[in-house]
Scaffold this active site. Structure first.
Site, short mmCIF file in Angstrom:
data_model
loop_
_atom_site.label_atom_id
_atom_site.label_comp_id
_atom_site.label_asym_id
_atom_site.label_seq_id
_atom_site.Cartn_x
_atom_site.Cartn_y
_atom_site.Cartn_z
CB THR A 126 -6.13 -61.82 -33.44
OG1 THR A 126 -5.93 -60.89 -32.39
CG2 THR A 126 -6.24 -61.10 -34.77
CB THR A 127 -10.17 -64.75 -36.40
OG1 THR A 127 -10.80 -63.47 -36.62
CG2 THR A 127 -10.81 -65.42 -35.21
CE LYS A 142 -15.18 -62.59 -38.22
NZ LYS A 142 -13.99 -62.39 -37.37
CB ALA A 180 -9.76 -69.96 -28.27
CG HIS A 219 -19.27 -62.48 -37.29
ND1 HIS A 219 -19.28 -63.74 -37.84
CD2 HIS A 219 -18.91 -62.62 -36.00
CE1 HIS A 219 -18.92 -64.62 -36.92
NE2 HIS A 219 -18.70 -63.98 -35.78
CG HIS A 220 -19.18 -56.85 -36.33
ND1 HIS A 220 -18.05 -56.18 -36.75
CD2 HIS A 220 -18.72 -57.89 -35.59
CE1 HIS A 220 -16.97 -56.78 -36.28
NE2 HIS A 220 -17.35 -57.83 -35.57
N1 NAD Z 1 -11.66 -65.41 -30.27
C1 NAD Z 1 -12.77 -64.74 -29.93
O1 NAD Z 1 -13.51 -65.13 -29.01
C2 NAD Z 1 -13.08 -63.46 -30.65
C3 NAD Z 1 -14.19 -62.69 -30.30
C4 NAD Z 1 -14.37 -61.47 -30.93
C5 NAD Z 1 -13.45 -61.03 -31.87
N2 NAD Z 1 -12.40 -61.82 -32.19
C6 NAD Z 1 -11.34 -61.38 -33.11
O2 NAD Z 1 -10.54 -60.43 -32.41
C7 NAD Z 1 -10.01 -59.50 -33.32
C8 NAD Z 1 -10.33 -58.09 -32.85
O3 NAD Z 1 -11.73 -57.89 -32.89
P1 NAD Z 1 -12.36 -56.47 -32.53
O4 NAD Z 1 -13.81 -56.59 -32.84
O5 NAD Z 1 -11.91 -56.01 -31.20
O6 NAD Z 1 -11.67 -55.57 -33.66
P2 NAD Z 1 -11.36 -53.99 -33.61
O7 NAD Z 1 -11.07 -53.60 -35.02
O8 NAD Z 1 -12.45 -53.30 -32.88
O9 NAD Z 1 -10.04 -53.91 -32.72
C9 NAD Z 1 -8.77 -54.25 -33.18
C10 NAD Z 1 -7.82 -53.16 -32.69
O10 NAD Z 1 -6.47 -53.56 -32.96
C11 NAD Z 1 -5.76 -52.37 -33.23
N3 NAD Z 1 -4.45 -52.64 -33.81
C12 NAD Z 1 -4.00 -52.46 -35.08
N4 NAD Z 1 -2.70 -52.81 -35.18
C13 NAD Z 1 -2.33 -53.22 -33.94
C14 NAD Z 1 -1.11 -53.70 -33.38
N5 NAD Z 1 0.01 -53.85 -34.13
N6 NAD Z 1 -1.08 -54.05 -32.07
C15 NAD Z 1 -2.19 -53.92 -31.30
N7 NAD Z 1 -3.35 -53.45 -31.77
C16 NAD Z 1 -3.43 -53.11 -33.07
C17 NAD Z 1 -6.71 -51.59 -34.13
O11 NAD Z 1 -6.34 -50.22 -34.20
C18 NAD Z 1 -8.03 -51.82 -33.40
O12 NAD Z 1 -8.27 -50.82 -32.42
C19 NAD Z 1 -10.56 -59.87 -34.69
O13 NAD Z 1 -9.63 -60.69 -35.36
C20 NAD Z 1 -11.80 -60.69 -34.35
O14 NAD Z 1 -12.12 -61.62 -35.36
C21 NAD Z 1 -12.20 -63.02 -31.61
O1 LIG Z 2 -16.46 -60.00 -34.04
C1 LIG Z 2 -15.64 -60.82 -34.49
O2 LIG Z 2 -14.79 -60.50 -35.35
C2 LIG Z 2 -15.66 -62.22 -34.01
N1 LIG Z 2 -14.68 -62.99 -34.37
C3 LIG Z 2 -14.48 -64.35 -34.00
C4 LIG Z 2 -14.50 -65.25 -35.21
O3 LIG Z 2 -13.98 -64.87 -36.27
O4 LIG Z 2 -15.01 -66.37 -35.10
C5 LIG Z 2 -15.41 -64.79 -32.90
C6 LIG Z 2 -16.78 -64.21 -33.02
C7 LIG Z 2 -16.74 -62.68 -33.11
#
Ligand code: NAD
Ligand SMILES: O=C(O)C1=N[C@H](C(=O)O)CCC1
Length: 235
Positions: free
Chosen positions: A72-73, A135, A96, A131-132
């Protein structure tokens, strides 16, 4: 391995498929409003939730001796507290900003380029991330890691700023939101006579998800605060 998914959105669902294909059991799928669950059912937890939820999820895991991988970011104001708790509990924790192999190679390339450009004042660096539209955070965690990679390796920069820079030592990061884009990051060095660009383009979310599962496999049985460089043995 028994895996708890903390966050069952776009990433949680992609991770579930990859985890099962690698022979793991997904024993918990926790999403918003799921407050009453026993995290100790899992050998390891993978958190891809919301900026507002990640720190609570991570502390719950560490307080219950469950190693945790977080992608999570947008929650990093609390990162140092998570590190301190992990050390206090002798737990296992990996954060990460981007779990994909390609981006972690790109991070190293970015640092090397930043070093090479350090004495070349005729070039100014800028960054762009796309990004989409769903985000929540900007700039992306990946763009922040890229900016930190330049700041640590190039004498000309000491900070970053979203959008236009008002100070030449701040790296300007432009964040664009376009329907369905999984993640594109560009680092651009611009002079009067030419441009040098390095770019990483994610085609889908599979790379992020596979990296998170590989990190979880690697973390089980270890104590400490780790990064993807430890997992991938690069950098
Ligand atoms: N580090 C990486 O490689 C990477 C890659 C993609 C996305 N991300 C990050 O991951 C996160 C999630 O991305 P996503 O596209 O799956 O988002 P998303 O919105 O599709 O999914 C997040 C989910 O978390 C749920 N949620 C809300 N409160 C919660 C809680 N207390 N406990 C557990 N779940 C809860 C939401 O209802 C939602 O279903 C974002 O912060 C995104 O930036 C990181
Ligand atoms: O879809 C997202 O949200 C992503 N979050 C990460 C970021 O904030 O860098 C990684 C890429 C996809």
């Amino acid at each position: 391995m028994k895996i708890a998914l903390l966050g069952y959105g776009r990433m949680g669902q992609t991770i579930e498929k990859i985890a099962i294909s690698r022979g793991h059991d997904v024993v918990l799928k926790i999403d918003k409003d799921d407050n009453d669950y026993d995290i100790t059912l899992a050998d390891v937890a993978i958190d891809f939730s919301l900026p507002s939820a990640a720190f609570g999820n991570i502390t719950n895991c560490l307080n219950n001796n469950v190693p945790v991988v977080s992608g999570t970011t947008g929650w990093l104001d609390n990162y140092d507290k998570a590190v301190a708790l992990c050390k206090e509990k002798n737990g296992g924790f990996i954060y990460a900003s981007n779990f994909s192999l390609g981006v972690n190679i790109f991070f190293e390339l970015n640092k090397t380029l930043a070093k090479m450009m350090s004495n070349l004042n005729q070039y100014n660096v800028t960054m762009e991330e796309i990004h989409h539209t769903k985000k929540l955070d900007a700039p992306s965690g990946t763009a922040i890691t890229l900016a930190e990679g330049v700041i640590d390796n190039n004498n000309n920069y000491d900070d970053w700023k979203l959008d236009e820079s008002d100070k030449s030592t701040r790296i300007p990061i432009v964040a664009k939101r376009i329907e369905d884009v999984p993640g594109t990051h560009t680092v651009n060095y611009e002079s009067e006579v030419d441009s040098i660009n390095i770019e990483h383009v994610a085609h889908n979310r599979q790379g992020f998800a596979l990296g998170a599962v590989v990190a979880a496999e690697w973390l089980v049985g270890k104590a400490g605060v780790f990064s993807m460089n430890d997992v991938l043995n690069i950098g």
